[in-house]
Design a protein around this motif. Structure first.
Motif, short mmCIF file in Angstrom:
data_model
loop_
_atom_site.label_atom_id
_atom_site.label_comp_id
_atom_site.label_asym_id
_atom_site.label_seq_id
_atom_site.Cartn_x
_atom_site.Cartn_y
_atom_site.Cartn_z
N TYR A 1 0.84 -1.20 0.00
CA TYR A 1 0.00 0.00 0.00
C TYR A 1 0.88 1.25 0.00
O TYR A 1 2.00 1.25 0.50
N ASP A 2 0.36 2.31 -0.57
CA ASP A 2 1.09 3.58 -0.62
C ASP A 2 0.89 4.34 0.68
O ASP A 2 -0.25 4.61 1.08
N TRP A 3 1.98 4.68 1.34
CA TRP A 3 1.93 5.38 2.62
C TRP A 3 1.32 6.76 2.44
O TRP A 3 1.82 7.58 1.69
N ASN A 4 0.21 7.00 3.10
CA ASN A 4 -0.50 8.28 3.03
C ASN A 4 -0.80 8.71 1.60
O ASN A 4 -0.79 9.89 1.26
N GLY A 5 -1.07 7.72 0.75
CA GLY A 5 -1.49 8.02 -0.61
C GLY A 5 -0.38 8.41 -1.57
O GLY A 5 -0.65 8.78 -2.71
N LYS A 6 0.88 8.32 -1.13
CA LYS A 6 2.02 8.64 -2.01
C LYS A 6 2.81 7.37 -2.28
O LYS A 6 2.77 6.42 -1.50
N LYS A 7 3.55 7.35 -3.39
CA LYS A 7 4.34 6.19 -3.75
C LYS A 7 5.55 6.10 -2.81
O LYS A 7 6.70 6.26 -3.20
N GLU A 8 5.26 5.84 -1.54
CA GLU A 8 6.27 5.79 -0.49
C GLU A 8 5.93 4.69 0.51
O GLU A 8 4.79 4.18 0.52
N PHE A 9 6.90 4.35 1.35
CA PHE A 9 6.66 3.41 2.45
C PHE A 9 7.61 3.76 3.58
O PHE A 9 8.53 4.57 3.42
#
Length: 272
Positions: free
Chosen positions: A173-181
């Motif tokens: 899943y994308d952390w807080n809706g961004k392509k991040e983790f």
């Protein structure tokens, strides 16, 4: 003997040192990456964060030489210092994505004219997790980060420092809706630009059971981390590059925010 996967990974990064326009020297991490790779050719680049090279009027790094057996000549290096350092990097077109790349083919060709060859191990898009890889992840995988925390490295052998941790958020899943983790690992100044990898050699656990073999994937690139201030507020700041004496005002949470490696696909085709 052939290099082990860990030894290859040790030669995938480069320590970046910048003379900043406002004064001072900052350090960060870059790693070698191959764009537009096919059977016959590829475009070699170094990947790091935009904020690592921002405001850099000069930059320096050391490259390990290659010996006659096409192996690293440990301890034998060549230094490069480049002017207009910030301008040599191609930024990610999305201003919110803290990534940039520097093409190094001209530097390599120039070296070859003097019969100088460098040894490095480049990562590429084949190491970016596919949808099927995501389906196998349990959500709490062990990660490895390679870089130069606080600018430290084995300067005699020109080798980086390995750090281990775990995923602190589910990579699917994308952390807080961004392509991040998120990762749970110590993220110090100089670690910006470090590659974060899933590095399982020997055996590893997936949702489908225990497997014997190797699983090595490029998950992302470290760029920031949450900190809490002495007043108790929580802030997200890019992992700093500048080493200087300051009064203690913020305390790291030992969490790192990592840009997903899929963001590197944007650079494919941009340098042809």
């Amino acid at each position: 003997m052939p290099l082990s996967p860990a030894e290859q990974l040790a030669h995938s990064t480069v320590r970046i040192e910048c003379d900043l326009a406002g004064g001072g020297v900052g350090t960060g991490t870059g790693f070698f990456y191959s764009l537009d790779r096919n059977e016959n050719q590829h475009i070699p680049v170094i990947v790091t964060n935009k904020h690592v090279v921002e405001g850099a009027v000069k930059g320096r790094f050391l490259l390990t030489l290659r010996n006659g057996d096409d192996e690293p000549a440990i301890g034998k290096v060549q230094a490069y210092e480049l002017d207009s350092f910030q301008n040599r990097w191609l930024p990610h077109p999305d201003s919110d994505v803290d990534l940039c790349v520097m093409p190094i083919a001209p530097l390599l060709h120039e070296a070859e004219e003097t019969n100088t060859k460098f040894f490095f191990s480049a990562l590429d898009k084949n190491m970016i997790p596919a949808a099927s890889d995501l389906d196998e992840m349990e959500g709490l995988e062990t990660i490895v980060m390679v870089g130069y925390p606080n600018g430290l490295w084995d300067k005699v052998n020109n080798l980086p420092i390995f750090r281990k941790g775990v995923l602190a958020s589910d990579y699917k899943y994308d952390w807080n809706g961004k392509k991040e983790f998120l990762i749970d690992a110590a993220c110090f100044p100089g670690s910006s630009g470090s590659p974060v990898l899933l590095f399982d050699v020997g055996s590893y656990q997936t949702r489908n059971g225990l497997f014997v073999g190797s699983r090595i994937m490029l998950l992302g690139v470290l760029y920031a981390g949450p900190q809490h201030t002495i007043q108790g507020d929580i802030q997200v700041v890019t992992v700093p590059t500048l080493q200087k004496q300051i009064s203690v005002a913020a305390i790291p949470n030992n969490l790192g925010i990592v840009i997903k490696s899929s963001q590197l696909n944007v650079f494919e085709g941009m340098l042809k």
